[in-house]
Motif scaffolding. Structure first.
Motif, PDB file in Angstrom:
ATOM      1  N   LEU A 168       9.782   9.941   0.999  1.00  0.00           N
ATOM      2  CA  LEU A 168       8.357   9.583   1.281  1.00  0.00           C
ATOM      3  C   LEU A 168       8.376  10.872   2.154  1.00  0.00           C
ATOM      4  O   LEU A 168       6.719  11.667   1.653  1.00  0.00           O
ATOM      5  N   TYR A 169       8.862  11.761   2.512  1.00  0.00           N
ATOM      6  CA  TYR A 169       8.476  12.559   3.030  1.00  0.00           C
ATOM      7  C   TYR A 169       8.418  13.659   2.174  1.00  0.00           C
ATOM      8  O   TYR A 169       7.690  14.917   1.924  1.00  0.00           O
ATOM      9  N   THR A 170       9.236  14.041   1.068  1.00  0.00           N
ATOM     10  CA  THR A 170       8.898  14.848   0.415  1.00  0.00           C
ATOM     11  C   THR A 170       7.433  14.667  -0.830  1.00  0.00           C
ATOM     12  O   THR A 170       6.973  15.912  -1.026  1.00  0.00           O
ATOM     13  N   LYS A 171       7.177  13.665  -1.098  1.00  0.00           N
ATOM     14  CA  LYS A 171       6.026  13.364  -1.384  1.00  0.00           C
ATOM     15  C   LYS A 171       4.365  13.507   0.024  1.00  0.00           C
ATOM     16  O   LYS A 171       3.292  13.940  -1.054  1.00  0.00           O
ATOM     17  N   SER A 172       5.006  13.036   0.905  1.00  0.00           N
ATOM     18  CA  SER A 172       4.078  13.853   2.227  1.00  0.00           C
ATOM     19  C   SER A 172       3.692  15.446   1.442  1.00  0.00           C
ATOM     20  O   SER A 172       2.701  15.742   1.954  1.00  0.00           O
ATOM     21  N   LEU A 173       4.549  16.300   0.958  1.00  0.00           N
ATOM     22  CA  LEU A 173       4.409  17.868   1.593  1.00  0.00           C
ATOM     23  C   LEU A 173       4.285  18.185   0.555  1.00  0.00           C
ATOM     24  O   LEU A 173       2.990  19.300   0.429  1.00  0.00           O
ATOM     25  N   THR A 174       3.809  16.717  -1.020  1.00  0.00           N
ATOM     26  CA  THR A 174       3.516  17.789  -2.180  1.00  0.00           C
ATOM     27  C   THR A 174       1.745  17.223  -2.793  1.00  0.00           C
ATOM     28  O   THR A 174       2.081  17.044  -3.690  1.00  0.00           O
ATOM     29  N   GLN A 175       1.597  16.680  -2.353  1.00  0.00           N
ATOM     30  CA  GLN A 175       0.487  15.569  -2.523  1.00  0.00           C
ATOM     31  C   GLN A 175      -0.742  15.896  -1.334  1.00  0.00           C
ATOM     32  O   GLN A 175      -0.449  15.689  -0.516  1.00  0.00           O
ATOM     33  N   ARG A 176      -1.508  16.465  -1.743  1.00  0.00           N
ATOM     34  CA  ARG A 176      -2.687  16.650  -1.302  1.00  0.00           C
ATOM     35  C   ARG A 176      -3.426  15.383  -0.156  1.00  0.00           C
ATOM     36  O   ARG A 176      -3.437  14.645  -1.360  1.00  0.00           O
ATOM     37  N   ASN A 177      -3.889  15.067   0.340  1.00  0.00           N
ATOM     38  CA  ASN A 177      -4.008  14.124   1.497  1.00  0.00           C
ATOM     39  C   ASN A 177      -3.496  13.191   1.547  1.00  0.00           C
ATOM     40  O   ASN A 177      -4.264  11.984   1.263  1.00  0.00           O
ATOM     41  N   PHE A 178      -2.122  13.613   1.219  1.00  0.00           N
ATOM     42  CA  PHE A 178      -1.112  11.923   1.196  1.00  0.00           C
ATOM     43  C   PHE A 178      -1.651  11.571   3.049  1.00  0.00           C
ATOM     44  O   PHE A 178      -2.083  12.082   3.664  1.00  0.00           O
ATOM     45  N   LYS A 179      -1.483  10.040   2.023  1.00  0.00           N
ATOM     46  CA  LYS A 179      -1.871   8.709   3.271  1.00  0.00           C
ATOM     47  C   LYS A 179      -0.749   8.182   3.524  1.00  0.00           C
ATOM     48  O   LYS A 179      -0.177   7.272   2.247  1.00  0.00           O
ATOM     49  N   PRO A 180      -0.313   7.907   4.518  1.00  0.00           N
ATOM     50  CA  PRO A 180       1.373   6.547   4.764  1.00  0.00           C
ATOM     51  C   PRO A 180       0.111   5.061   4.578  1.00  0.00           C
ATOM     52  O   PRO A 180       0.052   4.417   5.374  1.00  0.00           O
ATOM     53  N   ASP A 181      -0.327   5.127   2.965  1.00  0.00           N
ATOM     54  CA  ASP A 181      -0.909   3.424   2.878  1.00  0.00           C
ATOM     55  C   ASP A 181       0.418   2.169   2.547  1.00  0.00           C
ATOM     56  O   ASP A 181       1.301   2.919   2.578  1.00  0.00           O
ATOM     57  N   PHE A 182      -0.394   1.207   1.744  1.00  0.00           N
ATOM     58  CA  PHE A 182       0.421   0.199   2.128  1.00  0.00           C
ATOM     59  C   PHE A 182       1.353   0.485   0.577  1.00  0.00           C
ATOM     60  O   PHE A 182       2.565   0.223   0.892  1.00  0.00           O
ATOM     61  N   LYS A 183       1.162   0.543  -0.124  1.00  0.00           N
ATOM     62  CA  LYS A 183       1.856   1.653  -1.367  1.00  0.00           C
ATOM     63  C   LYS A 183       2.887   2.918  -0.864  1.00  0.00           C
ATOM     64  O   LYS A 183       4.467   1.774  -1.967  1.00  0.00           O
ATOM     65  N   ASN A 184       2.568   3.671   0.056  1.00  0.00           N
ATOM     66  CA  ASN A 184       3.935   3.989  -0.345  1.00  0.00           C
ATOM     67  C   ASN A 184       4.962   3.667   1.402  1.00  0.00           C
ATOM     68  O   ASN A 184       5.714   3.519   0.946  1.00  0.00           O
ATOM     69  N   LEU A 185       4.179   2.974   2.231  1.00  0.00           N
ATOM     70  CA  LEU A 185       4.927   2.521   2.815  1.00  0.00           C
ATOM     71  C   LEU A 185       6.384   1.103   1.920  1.00  0.00           C
ATOM     72  O   LEU A 185       6.973   0.397   2.666  1.00  0.00           O
ATOM     73  N   SER A 186       5.828   0.858   0.747  1.00  0.00           N
ATOM     74  CA  SER A 186       6.286  -0.200   0.280  1.00  0.00           C
ATOM     75  C   SER A 186       7.551   0.248   0.203  1.00  0.00           C
ATOM     76  O   SER A 186       8.328  -0.641  -0.571  1.00  0.00           O
ATOM     77  N   TYR A 187       7.800   1.506   0.150  1.00  0.00           N
ATOM     78  CA  TYR A 187       9.073   2.102  -0.961  1.00  0.00           C
ATOM     79  C   TYR A 187      10.237   1.742  -0.117  1.00  0.00           C
ATOM     80  O   TYR A 187      11.831   1.686  -0.244  1.00  0.00           O
ATOM     81  N   PHE A 188       9.876   0.811   1.698  1.00  0.00           N
ATOM     82  CA  PHE A 188      10.665   0.810   2.152  1.00  0.00           C
ATOM     83  C   PHE A 188      11.303  -0.618   1.719  1.00  0.00           C
ATOM     84  O   PHE A 188      12.059  -1.793   2.596  1.00  0.00           O
ATOM     85  N   GLY A 189      10.887  -1.443   1.199  1.00  0.00           N
ATOM     86  CA  GLY A 189      11.033  -2.757   0.345  1.00  0.00           C
ATOM     87  C   GLY A 189      12.326  -2.763   0.349  1.00  0.00           C
ATOM     88  O   GLY A 189      13.030  -3.756  -0.177  1.00  0.00           O
ATOM     89  N   PHE A 190      13.380  -1.623  -0.436  1.00  0.00           N
ATOM     90  CA  PHE A 190      13.935  -1.893  -0.810  1.00  0.00           C
ATOM     91  C   PHE A 190      15.268  -2.399   0.013  1.00  0.00           C
ATOM     92  O   PHE A 190      16.440  -3.204   0.257  1.00  0.00           O
TER      93      PHE A 190
END
Length: 379
Positions: free
Chosen positions: A77-99
């Motif tokens: 998620l940290y890497t994605k926030s740096l590499t994606q323009r206008n990144f937002k910690p929305d439900f899709k991104n936070l769902s990675y912690f479903g593991f």
């Protein structure tokens, strides 16, 4: 070792507070703060478990598993926030912690055992039954999955920035690859150590101590590099009406010719304007020139400019700008007035901001090293 772990936990909390007080925090910094607190909990568990504070050691082991599962989603998620323009910690991104929830589900059979049976599993690792095996496989799968996805993000990012930036230093995120390798190393030594404990060659305390030390080293590297990491995409861009976004690296197979020799009469008039602007204003001397800066000068969208350079010159933006810098270096290096200036000094004057990048680009462009090129001229 438990005292060292406690000290590392306190240091992690202090670093998190420094990040909280950092000026100009962005989403990436906030994710790093949360990740730092996760490390603080990680390091504190060895101390808390060794003294049976609040919970029994086996229960702290369960919490440690949750913390370990969370590390690689945080990395991704940290890497994605740096590499994606206008990144937002929305439900899709936070769902990675479903593991984490999946890990907890696999641990439920273990929690249903008696305290004595669970202690037996922890301290007498002669046989690995499903109570231990399933959570470990879940943890391993989570770590490998997110490490692979992080590497893919980095590869795509390092390709994409060459269509938007004229430099790579501080934005190519190569240091995150070291983090991936660090976690991969921890996975390997964890399984080796687990096997040694099972064979009763080393104690579980020695295993935990060796792994925690490697994690501490990795954490402080993450904290140092993360604190100093600059934002990659500073501006928010939207495609103009009627335009569609151009995929990074899009190319048309045309013969490659030097910018100086390009037949401008057969090209878009905007290309003529671009070449003229580059020659007159020498914008390439700005070491942090990006496609947005140049597009603003021309009054067009950055995606239009990127596509125009790709299709008409068969180059990405990075190559286009640095070719001018190479030519500028040649002029400076062959001028007798500059014979007292070092090669690196001339490279900086030509718009480069890294010795390694300059050497690599100059060699790939001319077939010579900068030293060989300059040695060919006697003043």
């Amino acid at each position: 070792m438990d005292i060292i772990s406690a000290v590392a936990s306190v240091n992690a909390i202090i670093i998190a507070l420094l990040l909280i007080n950092k000026k100009g925090k962005n989403v990436s910094n906030k994710i790093l703060i949360a990740w730092t607190f996760n490390f603080a909990l990680h390091f504190s568990i060895l101390f808390l478990a060794s003294r049976a504070i609040l919970l029994q050691p086996v229960n702290w082991g369960f919490i440690l598993g949750i913390v370990l599962v969370a590390h690689t989603p945080f990395l991704f998620l940290y890497t994605k926030s740096l590499t994606q323009r206008n990144f937002k910690p929305d439900f899709k991104n936070l769902s990675y912690f479903g593991f984490v929830l999946i890990y907890i589900a696999t641990f439920i059979p273990n929690l249903m055992l008696s305290q004595e049976a669970r202690m037996e599993l922890v301290y007498n690792k002669q046989n690995m039954d499903y109570h231990t095996f399933v959570p470990m496989i879940t943890l391993l799968f989570c770590q490998v999955y997110f490490l692979i996805r992080t590497i893919i993000l980095l590869i795509n990012h390092q390709h994409r920035i060459k269509s938007e930036f004229s430099y790579e230093e501080s934005i190519n995120l190569a240091w995150i690859k070291h983090i991936v390798y660090g976690f991969a190393f921890i996975i390997v030594i964890s399984f080796i150590a687990y096997g040694l404990v099972s064979a009763q060659i080393i104690s579980i305390y020695q295993m935990d101590s060796s792994i925690i030390v490697v994690n501490m080293i990795l954490f402080f590297y993450i904290a140092y590099r993360g604190y100093n990491q600059r934002t990659v995409y500073l501006t928010k861009e939207k495609p103009e009406s009627g335009q569609t976004e151009i995929q990074a690296g899009e190319n048309i197979d045309v013969p490659k010719e030097s910018v100086a020799d390009a037949n401008l009469s057969e090209k878009d008039p905007r290309m003529e304007e671009l070449i003229s602007l580059m020659k007159k204003e020498k914008l390439y001397l700005d070491p942090e020139l990006n496609v947005g800066d140049l597009a603003n000068k021309l009054g067009i969208h950055s995606h239009q400019l990127s596509k125009m350079v790709n299709s008409q010159l068969n180059r990405n933006f990075f190559e286009f700008i640095n070719e001018y810098r190479v030519e500028e270096f040649k002029k400076l290096a062959t001028d007798p007035k500059n014979k007292h200036i070092s090669i690196l000094g001339l490279a900086m004057d030509a718009g480069f901001n890294s010795k390694a990048t300059f050497n690599r680009i100059f060699k790939s462009t001319t077939g010579l090293t900068p030293s060989d090129f300059r040695a060919g001229f006697k003043f």
